[in-house]
Write a protein that holds these residues in place. Structure first.
Motif, PDB file in Angstrom:
ATOM      1  N   VAL A  77       9.602  -7.437   8.714  1.00 59.12           N
ATOM      2  CA  VAL A  77      10.303  -6.673   9.741  1.00 59.12           C
ATOM      3  C   VAL A  77      11.026  -5.538   9.030  1.00 59.12           C
ATOM      4  O   VAL A  77      11.870  -5.766   8.158  1.00 59.12           O
ATOM      5  CB  VAL A  77      11.309  -7.549  10.514  1.00 59.12           C
ATOM      6  CG1 VAL A  77      12.037  -6.712  11.557  1.00 59.12           C
ATOM      7  CG2 VAL A  77      10.599  -8.724  11.170  1.00 59.12           C
ATOM      8  N   LEU A  78      10.650  -4.330   9.378  1.00 58.09           N
ATOM      9  CA  LEU A  78      11.236  -3.159   8.737  1.00 58.09           C
ATOM     10  C   LEU A  78      12.626  -2.866   9.284  1.00 58.09           C
ATOM     11  O   LEU A  78      12.880  -3.025  10.480  1.00 58.09           O
ATOM     12  CB  LEU A  78      10.355  -1.929   8.977  1.00 58.09           C
ATOM     13  CG  LEU A  78       8.969  -1.913   8.343  1.00 58.09           C
ATOM     14  CD1 LEU A  78       8.167  -0.743   8.895  1.00 58.09           C
ATOM     15  CD2 LEU A  78       9.068  -1.817   6.826  1.00 58.09           C
ATOM     16  N   ASP A  79      13.500  -2.417   8.410  1.00 56.15           N
ATOM     17  CA  ASP A  79      14.692  -1.702   8.859  1.00 56.15           C
ATOM     18  C   ASP A  79      14.187  -0.302   9.188  1.00 56.15           C
ATOM     19  O   ASP A  79      13.951   0.514   8.296  1.00 56.15           O
ATOM     20  CB  ASP A  79      15.759  -1.666   7.767  1.00 56.15           C
ATOM     21  CG  ASP A  79      17.054  -1.034   8.249  1.00 56.15           C
ATOM     22  OD1 ASP A  79      16.984   0.051   8.881  1.00 56.15           O
ATOM     23  OD2 ASP A  79      18.132  -1.581   7.978  1.00 56.15           O
ATOM     24  N   VAL A  80      13.959  -0.055  10.460  1.00 58.36           N
ATOM     25  CA  VAL A  80      13.264   1.159  10.889  1.00 58.36           C
ATOM     26  C   VAL A  80      13.995   2.412  10.436  1.00 58.36           C
ATOM     27  O   VAL A  80      13.387   3.361   9.932  1.00 58.36           O
ATOM     28  CB  VAL A  80      13.096   1.146  12.428  1.00 58.36           C
ATOM     29  CG1 VAL A  80      12.496   2.467  12.915  1.00 58.36           C
ATOM     30  CG2 VAL A  80      12.217  -0.025  12.841  1.00 58.36           C
ATOM     31  N   GLU A 140       0.828  -1.210   0.000  1.00 59.50           N
ATOM     32  CA  GLU A 140       0.000   0.000   0.000  1.00 59.50           C
ATOM     33  C   GLU A 140       0.860   1.257   0.000  1.00 59.50           C
ATOM     34  O   GLU A 140       0.578   2.217  -0.717  1.00 59.50           O
ATOM     35  CB  GLU A 140      -0.905  -0.007   1.232  1.00 59.50           C
ATOM     36  CG  GLU A 140      -1.754   1.243   1.384  1.00 59.50           C
ATOM     37  CD  GLU A 140      -2.530   1.269   2.691  1.00 59.50           C
ATOM     38  OE1 GLU A 140      -3.151   2.307   2.985  1.00 59.50           O
ATOM     39  OE2 GLU A 140      -2.524   0.251   3.424  1.00 59.50           O
ATOM     40  N   PHE A 141       1.928   1.264   0.806  1.00 59.25           N
ATOM     41  CA  PHE A 141       2.763   2.451   0.947  1.00 59.25           C
ATOM     42  C   PHE A 141       3.954   2.463  -0.003  1.00 59.25           C
ATOM     43  O   PHE A 141       4.743   3.403  -0.011  1.00 59.25           O
ATOM     44  CB  PHE A 141       3.258   2.576   2.387  1.00 59.25           C
ATOM     45  CG  PHE A 141       2.160   2.518   3.417  1.00 59.25           C
ATOM     46  CD1 PHE A 141       0.984   3.227   3.235  1.00 59.25           C
ATOM     47  CD2 PHE A 141       2.292   1.757   4.560  1.00 59.25           C
ATOM     48  CE1 PHE A 141      -0.039   3.173   4.176  1.00 59.25           C
ATOM     49  CE2 PHE A 141       1.282   1.695   5.503  1.00 59.25           C
ATOM     50  CZ  PHE A 141       0.114   2.401   5.305  1.00 59.25           C
ATOM     51  N   GLU A 142       4.101   1.381  -0.788  1.00 54.38           N
ATOM     52  CA  GLU A 142       5.180   1.264  -1.771  1.00 54.38           C
ATOM     53  C   GLU A 142       6.560   1.404  -1.122  1.00 54.38           C
ATOM     54  O   GLU A 142       7.458   2.061  -1.640  1.00 54.38           O
ATOM     55  CB  GLU A 142       5.001   2.300  -2.887  1.00 54.38           C
ATOM     56  CG  GLU A 142       3.687   2.117  -3.657  1.00 54.38           C
ATOM     57  CD  GLU A 142       3.500   3.157  -4.754  1.00 54.38           C
ATOM     58  OE1 GLU A 142       3.996   4.299  -4.601  1.00 54.38           O
ATOM     59  OE2 GLU A 142       2.874   2.823  -5.776  1.00 54.38           O
ATOM     60  N   ILE A 143       6.709   0.754   0.030  1.00 52.92           N
ATOM     61  CA  ILE A 143       7.994   0.777   0.731  1.00 52.92           C
ATOM     62  C   ILE A 143       8.998  -0.062  -0.056  1.00 52.92           C
ATOM     63  O   ILE A 143       8.713  -1.208  -0.411  1.00 52.92           O
ATOM     64  CB  ILE A 143       7.834   0.236   2.162  1.00 52.92           C
ATOM     65  CG1 ILE A 143       6.914   1.166   2.958  1.00 52.92           C
ATOM     66  CG2 ILE A 143       9.182   0.102   2.862  1.00 52.92           C
ATOM     67  CD1 ILE A 143       6.563   0.660   4.344  1.00 52.92           C
ATOM     68  N   PRO A 144      10.166   0.474  -0.364  1.00 48.06           N
ATOM     69  CA  PRO A 144      11.126  -0.259  -1.204  1.00 48.06           C
ATOM     70  C   PRO A 144      11.685  -1.505  -0.523  1.00 48.06           C
ATOM     71  O   PRO A 144      11.744  -1.596   0.709  1.00 48.06           O
ATOM     72  CB  PRO A 144      12.228   0.777  -1.463  1.00 48.06           C
ATOM     73  CG  PRO A 144      12.075   1.808  -0.407  1.00 48.06           C
ATOM     74  CD  PRO A 144      10.630   1.836  -0.027  1.00 48.06           C
ATOM     75  N   GLU A 145      12.100  -2.476  -1.352  1.00 46.37           N
ATOM     76  CA  GLU A 145      12.530  -3.784  -0.850  1.00 46.37           C
ATOM     77  C   GLU A 145      13.714  -3.711   0.104  1.00 46.37           C
ATOM     78  O   GLU A 145      13.834  -4.542   1.004  1.00 46.37           O
ATOM     79  CB  GLU A 145      12.865  -4.703  -2.027  1.00 46.37           C
ATOM     80  CG  GLU A 145      11.645  -5.165  -2.818  1.00 46.37           C
ATOM     81  CD  GLU A 145      12.002  -6.179  -3.885  1.00 46.37           C
ATOM     82  OE1 GLU A 145      13.174  -6.619  -3.918  1.00 46.37           O
ATOM     83  OE2 GLU A 145      11.116  -6.555  -4.677  1.00 46.37           O
ATOM     84  N   HIS A 146      14.590  -2.733  -0.078  1.00 47.60           N
ATOM     85  CA  HIS A 146      15.772  -2.671   0.779  1.00 47.60           C
ATOM     86  C   HIS A 146      15.437  -2.237   2.204  1.00 47.60           C
ATOM     87  O   HIS A 146      16.307  -2.254   3.085  1.00 47.60           O
ATOM     88  CB  HIS A 146      16.824  -1.723   0.177  1.00 47.60           C
ATOM     89  CG  HIS A 146      16.483  -0.267   0.280  1.00 47.60           C
ATOM     90  ND1 HIS A 146      15.711   0.376  -0.666  1.00 47.60           N
ATOM     91  CD2 HIS A 146      16.801   0.673   1.198  1.00 47.60           C
ATOM     92  CE1 HIS A 146      15.569   1.645  -0.338  1.00 47.60           C
ATOM     93  NE2 HIS A 146      16.219   1.848   0.796  1.00 47.60           N
ATOM     94  N   CYS A 147      14.175  -1.872   2.439  1.00 47.27           N
ATOM     95  CA  CYS A 147      13.765  -1.388   3.759  1.00 47.27           C
ATOM     96  C   CYS A 147      13.141  -2.461   4.655  1.00 47.27           C
ATOM     97  O   CYS A 147      12.800  -2.173   5.800  1.00 47.27           O
ATOM     98  CB  CYS A 147      12.765  -0.231   3.608  1.00 47.27           C
ATOM     99  SG  CYS A 147      13.480   1.305   2.989  1.00 47.27           S
ATOM    100  N   TYR A 148      12.972  -3.693   4.155  1.00 46.97           N
ATOM    101  CA  TYR A 148      12.281  -4.685   4.979  1.00 46.97           C
ATOM    102  C   TYR A 148      12.736  -6.104   4.661  1.00 46.97           C
ATOM    103  O   TYR A 148      13.297  -6.383   3.606  1.00 46.97           O
ATOM    104  CB  TYR A 148      10.764  -4.580   4.792  1.00 46.97           C
ATOM    105  CG  TYR A 148      10.271  -4.926   3.401  1.00 46.97           C
ATOM    106  CD1 TYR A 148       9.944  -6.232   3.057  1.00 46.97           C
ATOM    107  CD2 TYR A 148      10.134  -3.940   2.420  1.00 46.97           C
ATOM    108  CE1 TYR A 148       9.491  -6.554   1.781  1.00 46.97           C
ATOM    109  CE2 TYR A 148       9.689  -4.246   1.148  1.00 46.97           C
ATOM    110  CZ  TYR A 148       9.364  -5.551   0.836  1.00 46.97           C
ATOM    111  OH  TYR A 148       8.922  -5.866  -0.435  1.00 46.97           O
TER     112      TYR A 148
END
Length: 405
Positions: free
Chosen positions: A92-95, A58-66
């Protein structure tokens, strides 16, 4: 000498709620400032970073972030269960990477970001709210038509204005990010029972590769246990699934507080919106709320910017924000709080039995449950038709918490 700044919208706190609100408000055309008390965004990590793949998309968080998760392990002193899927439903996110990505999006949308900037006082004045702040040893007087308080657990602006008091119930979490000898990067663990936490749980959340986060959360005021002390004991004794990790090398320590009073706060006033942890928007079952912070941060920014453009900064004008989040999550959070209240009172033997109930859930049933995503129709179906009586009793409890007959 004090410098005076003027903005349409000022957002306090550059976490996921604040950066998301800043991005959406500026996108609509408001002049926006984002204030962050630390020297850089996410300089200090205060959360373990659990979220869900539907939110990632939904938020289009990039792959390198989780790091995606396919298997979900539960461990009590006398029982263990793993529920698995062929595809990842959690992450699990890399916060640090995620929060900085959100802040960078805001910056590219012409938001002015002030780091190392602490708000010392909030004052109402005729045209809005004035914030007194210290920024890199400079005194600032910042005038805002609307303030969005995204300062997290501390609720800096709302407290300064005398609108809220400190949370009475909250979770305190201590966590080590570590390098381990053995890690299953697609499997997390939640560890429950007295030896892990008398009013909460412990966890192992993989970050990918051989990096994992081991933590302990403790409910306050239900327990006076120091989560840091218990965390060190769990690692030293290699309790439960920690033993499978092999050698452990400490990388970084995290500590944070998250409200657990449910959605008890009013979140809209004249010229002011509360969002994220400031608003208590957290799932009480696993005390995660980043997805709520991003989603409702965006809504808060949009509502605030439209109010500025229309020239109506009243509580009534801003009320659509509160209507939106209440419609989306209020009943679900109230239901989950009911389950959490039951969980806090369980003995170790009762936890062993609880895991037997969880073992009977399908992956979809389990995910709806642990995410606090209790759709009423799915609850009715489970409560009436599930072949296992214990599961039906569990979801009848949730059903009762919705307030429907």
């Amino acid at each position: 000498m004090t410098r005076v700044l003027n903005y349409d919208i000022v957002i306090v706190g550059a976490g996921p709620a604040g950066s998301s609100a800043a991005f959406s408000a500026s996108k609509i055309g408001a002049r926006v400032a984002l204030l962050e008390k630390e020297e850089s965004v996410a300089q200090t990590v205060r959360t373990s970073g659990v979220t869900w793949m539907d939110s990632i998309k939904e938020f289009e968080i990039p792959e390198h972030c989780y790091n995606p998760i396919k298997s979900y392990g539960f461990c009590s002193p006398g029982n263990e269960v793993i529920i698995s899927s062929d595809i990842a439903h959690a992450a699990v996110l890399d916060v640090r990477k995620t929060y900085r990505w959100l802040a960078e999006k805001a910056l590219k949308q012409d938001v002015e970001i002030y780091t190392n900037t602490s708000v010392t006082q909030a004052i109402r004045y005729q045209n809005g709210i004035q914030l007194l702040a210290t920024s890199n040893k400079e005194e600032l007087r910042i005038n805002a038509k609307i303030v969005i308080d995204a300062s997290g657990f501390q609720s800096v602006v709302a407290k300064s204005l005398g609108l809220v008091t400190q949370w009475k119930r909250f979770g305190a979490g201590a966590e080590y990010e570590v390098e381990v000898e053995n890690s299953k990067s697609d499997t997390w663990w939640l560890m429950v029972g007295q030896e892990y936490s008398p009013a909460g749980y412990a966890w192992i959340f993989p970050m990918g590769g051989n990096i994992v986060r081991i933590g302990v959360g403790v409910g306050k005021p239900e327990s006076n246990l120091d989560p840091t002390q218990r965390l060190e004991e769990i690692i030293q004794k290699k309790l439960g699934p920690v033993a499978k990790l092999g050698n452990i090398k400490l990388i970084e320590f995290h500590y944070g507080l998250i409200p657990n009073d449910g959605l008890s706060r009013k979140t809209v006033y004249d010229n002011l919106i509360l969002v994220g942890d400031t608003a208590g928007q957290a799932n009480p079952l696993v005390l995660e709320g980043i997805r709520y912070a991003i989603r409702f941060g965006r809504v808060a920014g949009e509502v605030a910017a439209k109010a500025v453009l229309e020239g109506d900064l009243s509580e009534k004008s801003l009320g659509s924000y509160e209507e939106c989040w209440k419609k989306a999550i209020q009943r679900k959070i109230e239901s989950a709080s009911k389950v959490q209240t039951r969980w806090i009172g369980l003995s170790d033997k009762e936890w062993d039995k609880e895991l037997d109930i969880i073992k009977e859930l399908s992956i979809d049933e389990f995910l709806d449950f642990i995410k606090a995503d209790f759709g009423y129709s799915s609850i009715i179906k489970l409560a009436v038709n599930h072949p296992k009586l214990a599961v039906r009793q569990l979801f009848n409890l949730v059903k009762g918490a919705t307030g429907k007959s």
